[in-house]
Design an enzyme around this catalytic site. Sequence first.
Site, short mmCIF file in Angstrom:
data_model
loop_
_atom_site.label_atom_id
_atom_site.label_comp_id
_atom_site.label_asym_id
_atom_site.label_seq_id
_atom_site.Cartn_x
_atom_site.Cartn_y
_atom_site.Cartn_z
N ARG A 1 15.54 -10.25 -1.96
CA ARG A 1 14.56 -11.09 -1.31
C ARG A 1 14.60 -12.50 -1.92
NH1 ARG A 1 9.28 -8.06 -2.28
NH2 ARG A 1 8.38 -9.81 -1.11
N ARG B 1 -0.84 -15.30 -5.81
CA ARG B 1 -1.94 -14.35 -6.02
C ARG B 1 -2.66 -14.65 -7.33
NH1 ARG B 1 0.64 -8.69 -5.67
NH2 ARG B 1 2.61 -9.83 -5.87
N ARG C 1 -3.73 1.66 -3.58
CA ARG C 1 -3.86 2.38 -4.86
C ARG C 1 -4.72 1.59 -5.84
NH1 ARG C 1 -1.77 1.39 -9.63
NH2 ARG C 1 -0.34 -0.14 -8.77
N ARG C 2 -4.46 0.29 -5.96
CA ARG C 2 -5.24 -0.51 -6.90
C ARG C 2 -6.69 -0.64 -6.46
NH1 ARG C 2 -0.39 -4.93 -7.45
NH2 ARG C 2 0.74 -3.91 -9.17
N LYS D 1 9.48 0.12 -6.70
CA LYS D 1 8.22 0.59 -6.12
C LYS D 1 8.10 0.19 -4.64
CE LYS D 1 5.33 -3.34 -7.62
NZ LYS D 1 4.90 -3.83 -6.30
N ASP D 2 8.90 -0.78 -4.19
CA ASP D 2 8.86 -1.20 -2.79
C ASP D 2 9.77 -0.36 -1.90
OD1 ASP D 2 7.13 -3.29 -3.41
OD2 ASP D 2 8.75 -4.74 -3.68
N THR E 1 -6.69 -7.67 -4.58
CA THR E 1 -5.46 -6.88 -4.58
C THR E 1 -5.21 -6.40 -3.17
OG1 THR E 1 -4.30 -4.91 -5.37
CG2 THR E 1 -6.69 -4.76 -5.23
N SER F 1 12.10 -14.49 -3.23
CA SER F 1 11.08 -14.97 -4.16
C SER F 1 11.64 -15.24 -5.56
CB SER F 1 9.96 -13.94 -4.28
OG SER F 1 10.44 -12.77 -4.93
N ARG G 1 -2.42 -11.13 -0.36
CA ARG G 1 -0.98 -10.91 -0.29
C ARG G 1 -0.29 -12.18 -0.73
NH1 ARG G 1 1.21 -9.61 5.08
NH2 ARG G 1 3.07 -9.82 3.82
N GLY G 2 1.04 -12.11 -0.85
CA GLY G 2 1.81 -13.29 -1.22
C GLY G 2 2.57 -13.06 -2.51
N ASN G 3 3.25 -14.12 -2.98
CA ASN G 3 4.05 -13.97 -4.20
C ASN G 3 3.14 -13.96 -5.42
OD1 ASN G 3 3.38 -16.70 -4.66
ND2 ASN G 3 5.29 -17.43 -3.76
N VAL G 4 3.73 -13.64 -6.57
CA VAL G 4 2.94 -13.48 -7.80
C VAL G 4 2.21 -14.77 -8.17
CG1 VAL G 4 3.09 -13.04 -10.29
CG2 VAL G 4 4.32 -11.57 -8.67
N CYS H 1 3.51 3.05 0.28
CA CYS H 1 2.73 1.95 -0.26
C CYS H 1 1.30 1.91 0.28
CB CYS H 1 3.42 0.62 0.00
SG CYS H 1 3.54 0.18 1.75
#
Length: 310
Positions: free
Chosen positions: A10, A156, A132-133, A86-87, A128, A12, A150-153, A242
């Site tokens: 990806r 967020r 799960r979170r 995890k994705d 979040t 990012s 949502r979005g990149n680290v 997910c």
Amino acid sequence: MGDVVRIGSRASRLARAQVAEWLAPVAERFPGVAFRRETILEGGDRDRVTPTLAEVARTAGGSAFSSNQEAALLDGAVDVVVHSLKDLPTSVAPGTLLLTTPGPREDVRDVLCGSTLAGLRPGARVGTGAPRRVAQLLALRPDLRVEPIRGNVPGRLAKATRGPLDAVVLAAAGLSRLGLTPEVHEVLDPLAFPPSPGQGALGIQVRTGSPAAELLARTGDPEVDACVRAERALLAELHGGCSVPVGAWGRIGDDGLLHLSAAVTSLTGERQVTAVGAGPVDGPEKLGAAVAAELLDQGATAILAEIRRG
């Protein structure tokens, strides 16, 4: 393939960091091979408006963060794909396979950024986008107002450090890889807040029988691989993804055994079932299935059925 290996990922900053992390020892091991990175946009990258990844995945007709990369791999546009494991769904595309998971694995834990759990005021706003979170936060602090983000680290994280939220929950692995762990934070105990299966690990996907598969066949870490295989086997037994609040943490103990802890939590946080197990390192799928069966026996079936009814 020749002497060039095309690596898909990806776009990012985190994806680039993950490719660099995986590639450094691999390129040193194969000095005669040129590695070239190719960027592939996923449905979750293009669609920043839809509030949940489950909806994005339904619209895209597959996984929000892996379907296009798998297609590029099968089409021969790239030779290997570096995923955040995890994705990646527990069943990869036919004609492809996951290599032995590389090591070392990054920190598996989640991080509350901008505050500590105890320091959050009653009714605090926490961001979040992961079910799960959300579920695990509400199990610990039912008073919180959990808001989807949502979005990149970096984007967020900014919602807590410079934006409208009191805190956000992010993966320790992503924060570490980007050097973005904020000054005020709390690393959450993985026994109380078990991470997403595969969190902190990379998934290296190749075409079955390809030259890249042969070249890279022995580049992973068998112990890390056993841990994530147990986690993913548990998730597969629960038919999760997910959009389902399943947490799992595999690790090898001082006794030499593979240990697995897991939890399934209702979206409101009101109900949670947990299970633990241990077994030989060479039987991760058996351990994952056994712990999943214990979760189901304790009531996970009803929780998951309610979530799927939506």
